[in-house]
Design a protein around this motif. Structure first.
Motif, PDB file in Angstrom:
ATOM      1  N   CYS A 119       0.843  -1.205   0.000  1.00 34.38           N
ATOM      2  CA  CYS A 119       0.000   0.000   0.000  1.00 34.38           C
ATOM      3  C   CYS A 119       0.872   1.246   0.000  1.00 34.38           C
ATOM      4  O   CYS A 119       1.824   1.359   0.770  1.00 34.38           O
ATOM      5  CB  CYS A 119      -0.920  -0.007   1.222  1.00 34.38           C
ATOM      6  N   GLU A 120       0.544   2.189  -0.889  1.00 32.40           N
ATOM      7  CA  GLU A 120       1.313   3.427  -1.024  1.00 32.40           C
ATOM      8  C   GLU A 120       0.600   4.635  -0.423  1.00 32.40           C
ATOM      9  O   GLU A 120       1.096   5.751  -0.513  1.00 32.40           O
ATOM     10  CB  GLU A 120       1.595   3.677  -2.510  1.00 32.40           C
ATOM     11  N   ILE A 121      -0.569   4.430   0.169  1.00 33.48           N
ATOM     12  CA  ILE A 121      -1.340   5.533   0.741  1.00 33.48           C
ATOM     13  C   ILE A 121      -0.746   5.929   2.088  1.00 33.48           C
ATOM     14  O   ILE A 121      -0.415   5.080   2.909  1.00 33.48           O
ATOM     15  CB  ILE A 121      -2.825   5.113   0.938  1.00 33.48           C
ATOM     16  N   GLY A 158      -1.792   8.731   7.472  1.00 34.44           N
ATOM     17  CA  GLY A 158      -1.581   9.634   8.610  1.00 34.44           C
ATOM     18  C   GLY A 158      -2.806  10.461   8.951  1.00 34.44           C
ATOM     19  O   GLY A 158      -3.163  10.604  10.123  1.00 34.44           O
ATOM     20  N   LEU A 159      -3.475  11.017   7.932  1.00 36.34           N
ATOM     21  CA  LEU A 159      -4.664  11.829   8.193  1.00 36.34           C
ATOM     22  C   LEU A 159      -5.807  10.963   8.715  1.00 36.34           C
ATOM     23  O   LEU A 159      -6.520  11.355   9.638  1.00 36.34           O
ATOM     24  CB  LEU A 159      -5.091  12.563   6.919  1.00 36.34           C
ATOM     25  N   ASP A 160      -5.961   9.758   8.153  1.00 38.75           N
ATOM     26  CA  ASP A 160      -7.001   8.844   8.638  1.00 38.75           C
ATOM     27  C   ASP A 160      -6.787   8.511  10.109  1.00 38.75           C
ATOM     28  O   ASP A 160      -7.740   8.418  10.879  1.00 38.75           O
ATOM     29  CB  ASP A 160      -6.995   7.531   7.837  1.00 38.75           C
ATOM     30  N   ASP A 192     -14.146   6.119   3.541  1.00 39.46           N
ATOM     31  CA  ASP A 192     -13.064   6.907   2.951  1.00 39.46           C
ATOM     32  C   ASP A 192     -11.689   6.310   3.210  1.00 39.46           C
ATOM     33  O   ASP A 192     -10.669   6.929   2.906  1.00 39.46           O
ATOM     34  CB  ASP A 192     -13.107   8.346   3.479  1.00 39.46           C
ATOM     35  N   VAL A 193     -11.642   5.125   3.781  1.00 40.18           N
ATOM     36  CA  VAL A 193     -10.374   4.455   4.064  1.00 40.18           C
ATOM     37  C   VAL A 193     -10.160   3.379   3.006  1.00 40.18           C
ATOM     38  O   VAL A 193     -11.018   2.521   2.812  1.00 40.18           O
ATOM     39  CB  VAL A 193     -10.381   3.827   5.478  1.00 40.18           C
ATOM     40  N   TRP A 194      -9.036   3.462   2.310  1.00 42.60           N
ATOM     41  CA  TRP A 194      -8.702   2.439   1.324  1.00 42.60           C
ATOM     42  C   TRP A 194      -7.200   2.308   1.205  1.00 42.60           C
ATOM     43  O   TRP A 194      -6.453   3.194   1.628  1.00 42.60           O
ATOM     44  CB  TRP A 194      -9.317   2.746  -0.044  1.00 42.60           C
ATOM     45  N   LEU A 226     -10.763  -1.697  -0.289  1.00 42.02           N
ATOM     46  CA  LEU A 226     -11.572  -0.817   0.561  1.00 42.02           C
ATOM     47  C   LEU A 226     -12.037  -1.674   1.725  1.00 42.02           C
ATOM     48  O   LEU A 226     -13.075  -2.333   1.645  1.00 42.02           O
ATOM     49  CB  LEU A 226     -12.758  -0.239  -0.219  1.00 42.02           C
ATOM     50  N   PRO A 227     -11.248  -1.726   2.813  1.00 44.81           N
ATOM     51  CA  PRO A 227     -11.477  -2.725   3.858  1.00 44.81           C
ATOM     52  C   PRO A 227     -12.811  -2.621   4.581  1.00 44.81           C
ATOM     53  O   PRO A 227     -13.260  -3.601   5.184  1.00 44.81           O
ATOM     54  CB  PRO A 227     -10.314  -2.497   4.822  1.00 44.81           C
TER      55      PRO A 227
END
Length: 179
Positions: free
Chosen positions: A72-74, A77-79, A88-90, A121-122
């Motif tokens: 995963c490259e996302i 930190g903001l999440d 909105d979490v993926w 998208l868990p």
């Protein structure tokens, strides 16, 4: 119809009107086959272990655990730092982008085409989205799901484009000859 070698290039003799011989024919260069696909570094077994983190569910106020897919490259930190909507979490592994000039409004602009991203998208309602899947960006900001269908489509379209190109070359040759 059999390929004919000309000056080291492989060509096919085709009719510019039907894509097959006989009829008026042209020799159309046939590109060599693509090299074997390389194994992507992100998202494969050689990628770093998945990251584990948590966030506060903006709907319930409860802390939820998340585990990224491998590669995963996302930046989550903001999440993790503020309440987040689980929708909105993926997780995502992107591919290399290809840009081509597209003239949509009278002025060509460079647009991304046929990009892809491996996604998870868990917390999605759909099991298909919770599992690893590929989203394909056909043209910049226009995404589809359905990788298998998309893979077969360009092959067919490329053959049609080759025939259209042969017809164009034939028409240009006729045009030049008539002048």
């Amino acid at each position: 119809m059999s390929p004919v070698p000309i000056k080291g290039a492989l060509v096919k003799t085709v009719s510019p009107f039907t894509g097959t011989a006989p009829g008026p024919v042209l020799s159309v260069p046939v590109p060599p086959p693509p090299p074997p696909a390389s194994t992507p570094s992100a998202g494969d077994a050689a990628a770093p272990d998945p990251r584990h983190w948590s966030f506060v569910d903006a709907r319930t106020g409860l802390r939820r655990e998340a585990t990224c897919m491998r590669g995963c490259e996302i930046d989550h930190g903001l999440d993790a730092s503020a309440p987040a909507d689980p929708d909105d979490v993926w997780c995502q592994v992107e591919s290399d982008d290809v840009h081509v000039p597209i003239n949509a409004n009278g002025t060509p602009e460079s647009m991304r085409v046929l990009s892809s991203a491996l996604n998870v998208l868990p917390f999605a309602d759909s099991m298909a989205l919770r599992m690893p899947h590929v989203s394909v960006e056909v043209v910049q900001d226009e995404w589809i799901e359905g990788l298998a269908t998309l893979i077969s489509t360009p092959n067919e379209r490329v053959e049609r484009l080759r025939r259209a190109h042969a017809r164009l070359e034939f028409a240009r040759a006729e045009y030049r000859a008539a002048r």
